[in-house]
Design a protein around this motif. Structure first.
Motif, PDB file in Angstrom:
ATOM      1  N   UNK A 147     -20.050   2.365  -1.303  1.00 59.90           N
ATOM      2  CA  UNK A 147     -21.158   2.658  -0.391  1.00 59.90           C
ATOM      3  C   UNK A 147     -20.874   2.075   0.985  1.00 59.90           C
ATOM      4  N   UNK A 148     -20.402   0.837   1.022  1.00 58.65           N
ATOM      5  CA  UNK A 148     -20.114   0.194   2.303  1.00 58.65           C
ATOM      6  C   UNK A 148     -18.973   0.898   3.026  1.00 58.65           C
ATOM      7  N   UNK A 149     -17.973   1.328   2.275  1.00 60.02           N
ATOM      8  CA  UNK A 149     -16.793   1.972   2.862  1.00 60.02           C
ATOM      9  C   UNK A 149     -16.862   3.493   2.683  1.00 60.02           C
ATOM     10  N   UNK A 150     -18.062   4.040   2.822  1.00 67.81           N
ATOM     11  CA  UNK A 150     -18.258   5.462   2.520  1.00 67.81           C
ATOM     12  C   UNK A 150     -17.550   6.396   3.493  1.00 67.81           C
ATOM     13  N   UNK A 151     -17.177   5.889   4.686  1.00 67.91           N
ATOM     14  CA  UNK A 151     -16.472   6.761   5.620  1.00 67.91           C
ATOM     15  C   UNK A 151     -14.992   6.904   5.289  1.00 67.91           C
ATOM     16  N   UNK A 152     -14.494   6.121   4.330  1.00 67.43           N
ATOM     17  CA  UNK A 152     -13.120   6.290   3.846  1.00 67.43           C
ATOM     18  C   UNK A 152     -13.022   7.600   3.070  1.00 67.43           C
ATOM     19  N   UNK A 153     -11.968   8.366   3.314  1.00 70.34           N
ATOM     20  CA  UNK A 153     -11.752   9.538   2.488  1.00 70.34           C
ATOM     21  C   UNK A 153     -11.435   9.091   1.064  1.00 70.34           C
ATOM     22  N   UNK A 154     -11.685   9.968   0.102  1.00 72.10           N
ATOM     23  CA  UNK A 154     -11.431   9.609  -1.288  1.00 72.10           C
ATOM     24  C   UNK A 154      -9.956   9.263  -1.490  1.00 72.10           C
ATOM     25  N   UNK A 155      -9.065  10.014  -0.827  1.00 72.71           N
ATOM     26  CA  UNK A 155      -7.635   9.757  -0.965  1.00 72.71           C
ATOM     27  C   UNK A 155      -7.284   8.368  -0.441  1.00 72.71           C
ATOM     28  N   UNK A 156      -7.827   8.019   0.728  1.00 78.16           N
ATOM     29  CA  UNK A 156      -7.541   6.697   1.294  1.00 78.16           C
ATOM     30  C   UNK A 156      -8.151   5.600   0.419  1.00 78.16           C
ATOM     31  N   UNK A 157      -9.338   5.863  -0.102  1.00 81.15           N
ATOM     32  CA  UNK A 157      -9.998   4.905  -0.986  1.00 81.15           C
ATOM     33  C   UNK A 157      -9.132   4.615  -2.211  1.00 81.15           C
ATOM     34  N   UNK A 158      -8.666   5.670  -2.848  1.00 80.34           N
ATOM     35  CA  UNK A 158      -7.847   5.499  -4.043  1.00 80.34           C
ATOM     36  C   UNK A 158      -6.506   4.855  -3.708  1.00 80.34           C
ATOM     37  N   UNK A 159      -5.922   5.259  -2.578  1.00 79.58           N
ATOM     38  CA  UNK A 159      -4.631   4.695  -2.181  1.00 79.58           C
ATOM     39  C   UNK A 159      -4.745   3.204  -1.887  1.00 79.58           C
ATOM     40  N   UNK A 160      -5.846   2.793  -1.244  1.00 78.80           N
ATOM     41  CA  UNK A 160      -6.052   1.365  -0.944  1.00 78.80           C
ATOM     42  C   UNK A 160      -6.159   0.551  -2.220  1.00 78.80           C
ATOM     43  N   UNK A 161      -7.008   1.016  -3.133  1.00 76.08           N
ATOM     44  CA  UNK A 161      -7.162   0.300  -4.395  1.00 76.08           C
ATOM     45  C   UNK A 161      -5.883   0.272  -5.205  1.00 76.08           C
ATOM     46  N   UNK A 162      -5.175   1.403  -5.230  1.00 81.66           N
ATOM     47  CA  UNK A 162      -3.936   1.473  -5.995  1.00 81.66           C
ATOM     48  C   UNK A 162      -2.847   0.583  -5.417  1.00 81.66           C
ATOM     49  N   UNK A 163      -2.708   0.595  -4.082  1.00 80.89           N
ATOM     50  CA  UNK A 163      -1.651  -0.187  -3.450  1.00 80.89           C
ATOM     51  C   UNK A 163      -1.870  -1.685  -3.629  1.00 80.89           C
ATOM     52  N   UNK A 164      -3.097  -2.133  -3.411  1.00 79.42           N
ATOM     53  CA  UNK A 164      -3.354  -3.568  -3.524  1.00 79.42           C
ATOM     54  C   UNK A 164      -3.330  -4.032  -4.977  1.00 79.42           C
ATOM     55  N   UNK A 165      -3.760  -3.187  -5.893  1.00 78.76           N
ATOM     56  CA  UNK A 165      -3.653  -3.536  -7.307  1.00 78.76           C
ATOM     57  C   UNK A 165      -2.192  -3.612  -7.731  1.00 78.76           C
ATOM     58  N   UNK A 166      -1.368  -2.683  -7.214  1.00 82.67           N
ATOM     59  CA  UNK A 166       0.057  -2.713  -7.524  1.00 82.67           C
ATOM     60  C   UNK A 166       0.699  -3.984  -6.978  1.00 82.67           C
ATOM     61  N   UNK A 167       0.251  -4.410  -5.792  1.00 81.70           N
ATOM     62  CA  UNK A 167       0.764  -5.658  -5.233  1.00 81.70           C
ATOM     63  C   UNK A 167       0.414  -6.839  -6.137  1.00 81.70           C
ATOM     64  N   UNK A 168      -0.822  -6.838  -6.647  1.00 77.12           N
ATOM     65  CA  UNK A 168      -1.235  -7.914  -7.553  1.00 77.12           C
ATOM     66  C   UNK A 168      -0.426  -7.873  -8.846  1.00 77.12           C
TER      67      UNK A 168
END
Length: 309
Positions: free
Chosen positions: A235-256
């Motif tokens: 909700x807070x980051x609702x202006x993020x496109x779905x692709x960018x949203x998923x890519x952000x979560x995926x990239x940082x989770x992969x880093x972890x």
């Protein structure tokens, strides 16, 4: 994280008539599956089953903290230099926690349990007293010690050292109080109209007692706790496109996850004990996650006060 308290009301506190009381359908499916496995006496405590549960709670739970920096950037409007400093500080805290596992593992374990209790307690907005919310959060940790004290002891020892057995006995001692406070919170949520949340939390606590610890924790962390915070963050980051949203979560989770692999390479956890290493990774990212969420929460409070004033 704490942003959820301000963006979308927690059950029972600002959620009249059951609004803000949604529990993901995936939770009910997962809870039913785990219940069936428990009553069927499936070997959920064997190494293969524990490894599967570990993969579930790491893969499904880490993404809910992957948007911390994006939330901070939105709340504070940081320029690139200041954002770089924040990211460096975040990484430094993670590194300090990882180092603590090699030098002071028992202290690191205690810190992890305290931080987890505080963070899980943030789900209990219907409990006004902060210390009681922490106690309710601690119930997630304490419940497995009632049904499976030996398994919890083995896990804690694998994460730190033999002294962790004493820590388990301390957790067992506080378990009745923590569960009683949580029961009160469940009753308050039910009376306030948040009956989905109350039912889900009650069933989750029962399964945390009945199921092996890692399986019960995976149910709570992946299917009940994380989705609520992911939804609020979206909700807070609702202006993020779905692709960018998923890519952000995926990239940082992969880093972890890469950090998890590095922890194993550093032999912080005993060789082959992927579950101990996974919890150490979770602890390493939980501390900066909590600190940042608390800072965001205070900033949002100041902003709300300024607007209302």
């Amino acid at each position: 994280m704490a942003v959820y308290v301000r963006v979308q009301a927690l059950p029972g506190r600002h959620a009249p008539d059951g609004q803000g009381d949604r529990v993901p359908a995936s939770y009910w499916i997962a809870a039913a599956g785990l219940t069936l496995a428990v009553v069927s006496h499936l070997p959920l405590g064997r190494p293969a089953a524990i490894a599967v549960a570990t993969i579930v709670f790491i893969g499904g739970g880490l993404p809910h903290g992957a948007y911390d920096i994006a939330l901070l950037r939105r709340a504070a409007a940081l320029d690139r230099r200041r954002l770089s400093l924040v990211v460096a500080g975040y990484a430094a805290i993670v590194g300090a926690m990882a180092l603590m596992w090699t030098t002071m593992p028992l202290f690191a374990l205690i810190l992890f349990l305290v931080v987890a209790s505080i963070h899980f307690g943030e789900d209990w907005g219907m409990i006004e007293e902060p210390l009681l919310r922490v106690a309710a959060g601690a119930a997630i940790i304490a419940a497995p010690t009632i049904g499976h004290p030996g398994a919890v002891t083995r896990l804690f020892v694998a994460m730190s050292d033999d002294r962790a057995g004493v820590l388990v006995r301390v957790v067992i001692a506080i378990a009745p109080v923590a569960l009683l406070i949580t029961a009160v919170g469940i009753a308050v949520a039910w009376r306030s109209g948040s009956r989905n949340w109350a039912t889900a939390m009650a069933s989750c606590l029962l399964l945390l007692v009945a199921a092996p610890p890692v399986a019960g924790f995976a149910l709570f962390f992946v299917f009940l706790h994380s989705p609520r915070h992911l939804a609020a963050t979206r909700i807070v980051l609702r202006d993020m496109t779905l692709l960018r949203w998923l890519a952000t979560g995926g990239a940082l989770s992969a880093t972890a996850l890469f950090g998890w692999w590095m922890l194993q390479r550093m032999t912080i956890a005993p060789v082959g004990d992927i579950t101990a290493g996974a919890f150490q990774l979770l602890a390493s990212v939980a501390v900066p996650h909590l600190l940042l969420s608390r800072w965001l929460d205070r900033r949002l409070e100041r902003t709300r006060s300024a607007v209302s004033g």
